[in-house]
Motif scaffolding. Structure first.
Motif, PDB file in Angstrom:
ATOM      1  N   ASP A  90       0.830  -1.195   0.000  1.00 48.17           N
ATOM      2  CA  ASP A  90       0.000   0.000   0.000  1.00 48.17           C
ATOM      3  C   ASP A  90       0.868   1.249   0.000  1.00 48.17           C
ATOM      4  N   VAL A  91       0.242   2.414   0.010  1.00 51.35           N
ATOM      5  CA  VAL A  91       0.955   3.673  -0.138  1.00 51.35           C
ATOM      6  C   VAL A  91       1.870   3.960   1.047  1.00 51.35           C
ATOM      7  N   LEU A  92       1.622   3.320   2.198  1.00 52.67           N
ATOM      8  CA  LEU A  92       2.478   3.509   3.366  1.00 52.67           C
ATOM      9  C   LEU A  92       3.605   2.480   3.440  1.00 52.67           C
ATOM     10  N   GLY A  93       3.687   1.599   2.433  1.00 58.31           N
ATOM     11  CA  GLY A  93       4.736   0.585   2.422  1.00 58.31           C
ATOM     12  C   GLY A  93       4.370  -0.671   3.174  1.00 58.31           C
ATOM     13  N   ASN A  94       3.128  -0.758   3.688  1.00 58.63           N
ATOM     14  CA  ASN A  94       2.678  -1.990   4.330  1.00 58.63           C
ATOM     15  C   ASN A  94       2.421  -3.061   3.277  1.00 58.63           C
ATOM     16  N   ILE A  95       2.525  -4.315   3.688  1.00 56.50           N
ATOM     17  CA  ILE A  95       2.286  -5.443   2.796  1.00 56.50           C
ATOM     18  C   ILE A  95       0.922  -6.031   3.135  1.00 56.50           C
ATOM     19  N   VAL A  96       0.056  -6.115   2.140  1.00 59.39           N
ATOM     20  CA  VAL A  96      -1.304  -6.600   2.337  1.00 59.39           C
ATOM     21  C   VAL A  96      -1.450  -7.944   1.624  1.00 59.39           C
TER      22      VAL A  96
ATOM     23  N   HIS B  32      -9.642 -13.486  -2.773  1.00 56.71           N
ATOM     24  CA  HIS B  32      -8.565 -13.950  -3.650  1.00 56.71           C
ATOM     25  C   HIS B  32      -7.728 -12.749  -4.118  1.00 56.71           C
ATOM     26  N   ALA B  33      -8.142 -12.133  -5.213  1.00 53.99           N
ATOM     27  CA  ALA B  33      -7.360 -11.033  -5.769  1.00 53.99           C
ATOM     28  C   ALA B  33      -7.488  -9.776  -4.917  1.00 53.99           C
ATOM     29  N   ILE B  34      -6.379  -9.043  -4.767  1.00 55.37           N
ATOM     30  CA  ILE B  34      -6.398  -7.746  -4.081  1.00 55.37           C
ATOM     31  C   ILE B  34      -5.537  -6.768  -4.858  1.00 55.37           C
ATOM     32  N   GLU B  35      -5.834  -5.482  -4.697  1.00 52.33           N
ATOM     33  CA  GLU B  35      -5.037  -4.416  -5.301  1.00 52.33           C
ATOM     34  C   GLU B  35      -5.146  -3.180  -4.434  1.00 52.33           C
ATOM     35  N   ALA B  36      -3.995  -2.594  -4.084  1.00 50.96           N
ATOM     36  CA  ALA B  36      -3.965  -1.384  -3.260  1.00 50.96           C
ATOM     37  C   ALA B  36      -3.901  -0.153  -4.160  1.00 50.96           C
ATOM     38  N   PHE B  37      -4.597   0.900  -3.754  1.00 56.46           N
ATOM     39  CA  PHE B  37      -4.660   2.137  -4.521  1.00 56.46           C
ATOM     40  C   PHE B  37      -4.059   3.279  -3.694  1.00 56.46           C
ATOM     41  N   SER B  38      -3.574   4.304  -4.391  1.00 57.72           N
ATOM     42  CA  SER B  38      -2.851   5.378  -3.711  1.00 57.72           C
ATOM     43  C   SER B  38      -3.753   6.277  -2.890  1.00 57.72           C
ATOM     44  N   ASP B  39      -5.072   6.129  -3.010  1.00 60.57           N
ATOM     45  CA  ASP B  39      -5.986   6.933  -2.195  1.00 60.57           C
ATOM     46  C   ASP B  39      -6.323   6.258  -0.873  1.00 60.57           C
TER      47      ASP B  39
ATOM     48  N   HIS C 188     -13.652 -11.509  -4.501  1.00 54.70           N
ATOM     49  CA  HIS C 188     -14.113 -12.623  -3.686  1.00 54.70           C
ATOM     50  C   HIS C 188     -14.510 -13.835  -4.525  1.00 54.70           C
ATOM     51  N   SER C 189     -14.842 -14.905  -3.812  1.00 55.17           N
ATOM     52  CA  SER C 189     -15.236 -16.158  -4.456  1.00 55.17           C
ATOM     53  C   SER C 189     -16.633 -16.101  -5.051  1.00 55.17           C
ATOM     54  N   ASN C 190     -17.417 -15.078  -4.729  1.00 57.00           N
ATOM     55  CA  ASN C 190     -18.770 -14.955  -5.265  1.00 57.00           C
ATOM     56  C   ASN C 190     -18.844 -14.012  -6.467  1.00 57.00           C
ATOM     57  N   GLY C 191     -17.698 -13.690  -7.058  1.00 56.47           N
ATOM     58  CA  GLY C 191     -17.665 -12.849  -8.242  1.00 56.47           C
ATOM     59  C   GLY C 191     -17.794 -11.369  -7.992  1.00 56.47           C
ATOM     60  N   LYS C 192     -17.785 -10.942  -6.723  1.00 55.70           N
ATOM     61  CA  LYS C 192     -17.938  -9.526  -6.395  1.00 55.70           C
ATOM     62  C   LYS C 192     -16.621  -8.931  -5.896  1.00 55.70           C
ATOM     63  N   VAL C 193     -16.523  -7.632  -6.046  1.00 59.77           N
ATOM     64  CA  VAL C 193     -15.351  -6.880  -5.580  1.00 59.77           C
ATOM     65  C   VAL C 193     -15.806  -5.907  -4.500  1.00 59.77           C
ATOM     66  N   SER C 194     -15.158  -5.978  -3.326  1.00 60.90           N
ATOM     67  CA  SER C 194     -15.408  -5.021  -2.252  1.00 60.90           C
ATOM     68  C   SER C 194     -14.291  -3.993  -2.241  1.00 60.90           C
ATOM     69  N   ILE C 195     -14.658  -2.738  -2.169  1.00 59.77           N
ATOM     70  CA  ILE C 195     -13.681  -1.658  -2.040  1.00 59.77           C
ATOM     71  C   ILE C 195     -13.741  -1.157  -0.613  1.00 59.77           C
ATOM     72  N   ILE C 196     -12.659  -1.398   0.130  1.00 57.19           N
ATOM     73  CA  ILE C 196     -12.655  -1.003   1.535  1.00 57.19           C
ATOM     74  C   ILE C 196     -11.757   0.217   1.737  1.00 57.19           C
ATOM     75  N   GLN C 197     -12.165   1.052   2.667  1.00 61.69           N
ATOM     76  CA  GLN C 197     -11.394   2.243   3.045  1.00 61.69           C
ATOM     77  C   GLN C 197     -10.765   1.955   4.407  1.00 61.69           C
ATOM     78  N   TYR C 198      -9.441   1.911   4.465  1.00 61.64           N
ATOM     79  CA  TYR C 198      -8.784   1.639   5.737  1.00 61.64           C
ATOM     80  C   TYR C 198      -7.715   2.676   6.057  1.00 61.64           C
ATOM     81  N   MET C 199      -7.639   3.741   5.235  1.00 63.21           N
ATOM     82  CA  MET C 199      -6.753   4.868   5.543  1.00 63.21           C
ATOM     83  C   MET C 199      -7.570   6.132   5.510  1.00 63.21           C
ATOM     84  N   GLU C 200      -7.078   7.117   6.207  1.00 63.99           N
ATOM     85  CA  GLU C 200      -7.737   8.407   6.223  1.00 63.99           C
ATOM     86  C   GLU C 200      -6.706   9.530   6.209  1.00 63.99           C
TER      87      GLU C 200
END
Length: 506
Positions: free
Chosen positions: A444-450, A480-487, A494-506
């Protein structure tokens, strides 16, 4: 009320717009005002009501709707006020950003001018030093020419008048002079102008570009909670998502298991583009320009698809070198490729499992395959780092590399290396922990490994040192698949064909 209606009917406004006849009633079927010709024509067969019978009903509806409108107008006015406030805030934020960019640009411009001035001064100093050396060599050479010419002019006369002892002296003098005239120091190679201190300048330039990243990273921090920002459908409900690849902070390519196409979605879930690919494509990544780099172990190549879908083969691998994973560094343009000699999730000491780095044009730059260990008795031994490098990510600021290394059909480990390919830490399940079954990894943008863990259904976050980890998010469906964004957002497939976009930085 009836009289008012009849008056309206006798006026120009009370006539049918189509036939210019007097309005006679209301069509119940179509809820339209009609004349006699309308009743006999288009509305033939419909049921009609006299206007006077419907006026009271329409008046009640009118009053209800007027009352509703009176309640809605203030709500809309409040929304206009809120939109104005948001617009003002957006304007202020934009002005702040522009001012910051302008200030940063001016700072970079000044630093660039200083670097360029220093490089020019270094080149001039190098020229002066070279000129001084050439001048000294020239003087020595001219002196030797004069001494040689004088010796040649006098040698014959000295031989005629000289004794045997004089001949010996002349031979010695000639030998010494000839040796000096043949010495290598008389040949001075003029160096081509070069960037003196160039590496230092490159580091300064990288540091300046990195300031933008540092400013962004310093403005973000981990939230005390995680919220779901959006959810979008990437595939059918029975197809799990194997890859998410960022294009921008609002768009990403998404691929489902064994699908022969990838889809470009924005964060609102709108499908923007569909691109057909070979079903044997194992992994793909995007370049800074938006091109796609695809690896195919069956065809053993890395292929580039430009924005107009024109394919170009960048790397052709030999027999027994199967590319299964890829990551493109958008800062340098270099890309990492995970290679195996078999698609089995196990290996032996004879297996070939490694990662190679290539330049943007396909030139090999680095190979990462072995690590050196020292035993208790001081003996060194080498062993293979990887079993099956399923996914790769790179910290584009530090050059650290994170690899999802599968060790079995449902087991694996996280391997983190520095830019030289030396192992920083490894993480797998311990005796106290459950099975660790990672699928994907991102910095991620802070250098953490997800990391996405299929067994626990957790998204785990690791510090780059490996000394601290935490559960970032607990998923309802297998991630399964993940991708970190600069925002500061993370897209999770997920396994059900959906993508969740989570906000964990502020």
């Amino acid at each position: 009320m009836a009289a008012a209606v009849m008056e309206g009917n006798n006026s120009g406004e009370g006539r049918c717009k189509k036939h210019c006849e007097t309005i006679q009633g209301l069509c119940d079927t179509c809820d339209e005002l009609v004349c006699v010709k309308c009743m006999m024509g288009h509305h033939n067969g419909h049921t009609f009501t006299d206007l006077e019978a419907r006026v009271g009903e329409k008046m009640e509806l009118l009053q209800e709707r007027v009352q509703e409108m009176r309640g809605r107008v203030p709500v809309l006015q409040q929304r206009v006020t809120e939109l104005s406030i948001q617009d003002d805030k957006n304007q202020r934020d934009t002005e702040t950003v522009i001012a910051s960019i302008t200030q940063k640009g001016e700072s970079i411009r000044n630093k660039l001018e200083n670097i360029i001035s220093n490089l020019i001064a270094n080149a001039e100093n190098q020229r002066k030093e070279t000129a001084r050396q050439l001048s000294g060599t020239k003087e020595v050479t001219e002196d030797l020419i004069a001494r040689g010419t004088s010796f040649l002019e006098n040698v014959d006369s000295r031989l005629k008048l000289g004794s045997n002892l004089e001949i010996i002296h002349l031979e010695r003098e000639c030998s010494k002079l000839l040796m000096k005239m043949s010495e290598d120091h008389l040949i001075h190679h003029i160096p081509s102008p070069r960037f003196v201190g160039g590496e230092e300048s490159v580091e300064k330039l990288q540091a300046m570009v990195g300031d933008f990243y540092s400013d962004l990273a310093s403005s973000l921090k981990l939230m005390s909670y995680v919220r779901i920002d959006a959810t979008l459908t990437g595939c059918e409900s029975d197809i799990f998502i194997t890859k998410i690849c960022r294009v921008s902070d609002t768009e990403a390519w998404i691929k489902g298991f064994k699908e022969d196409e990838i889809k470009l979605f924005n964060k609102r879930g709108k499908l923007l583009k569909t691109l057909a690919i070979r079903p044997t494509c194992h992994d793909f990544s995007t370049t800074k320009s938006g091109s796609l780099l695809i690896v195919d172990p069956k065809l053993r190549w890395v292929q580039c698809l430009s924005s107009d879908n024109e394919p170009t083969t960048l790397v052709d691998f030999q027999e027994g070198q199967l590319p299964i994973s890829i990551y493109v560094n958008k800062t340098t343009g270099n890309f990492l490729v995970g290679l195996v000699d078999s698609l089995k999730h196990s290996s032996s000491f004879l297996s070939m499992r490694l990662i190679k780095k290539f330049s943007y044009d396909g030139q090999e730059l680095q190979t990462i395959q072995y690590q050196t260990k020292k035993s208790f008795f001081g003996r060194q031994s080498t062993s293979s780092i990887f079993t099956y490098p399923h996914r790769i990510a790179e910290n584009e600021q530090t050059g650290d590399i994170a690899v999802i290394n599968w060790t079995g059909d449902f087991t694996g480990e996280l391997v983190v290396l520095n830019k030289d390919g030396e192992v920083i830490f490894r993480h797998s399940n311990s005796a106290e922990e459950d099975t660790f079954s990672p699928w994907d990894v991102a910095f991620d943008v802070l250098g953490n490994i997800v990391v996405s863990d299929r067994y626990s259904r957790n998204i785990q976050l690791f510090k780059a040192s490996g000394r601290a980890k935490c559960v970032l998010h607990k998923c309802s469906f297998t991630p399964h698949a993940i991708e970190a964004f600069s925002d500061g957002k993370l897209w999770i497939g997920h396994s059900n064909g959906k993508v969740s976009i989570i906000q964990y930085m502020e």
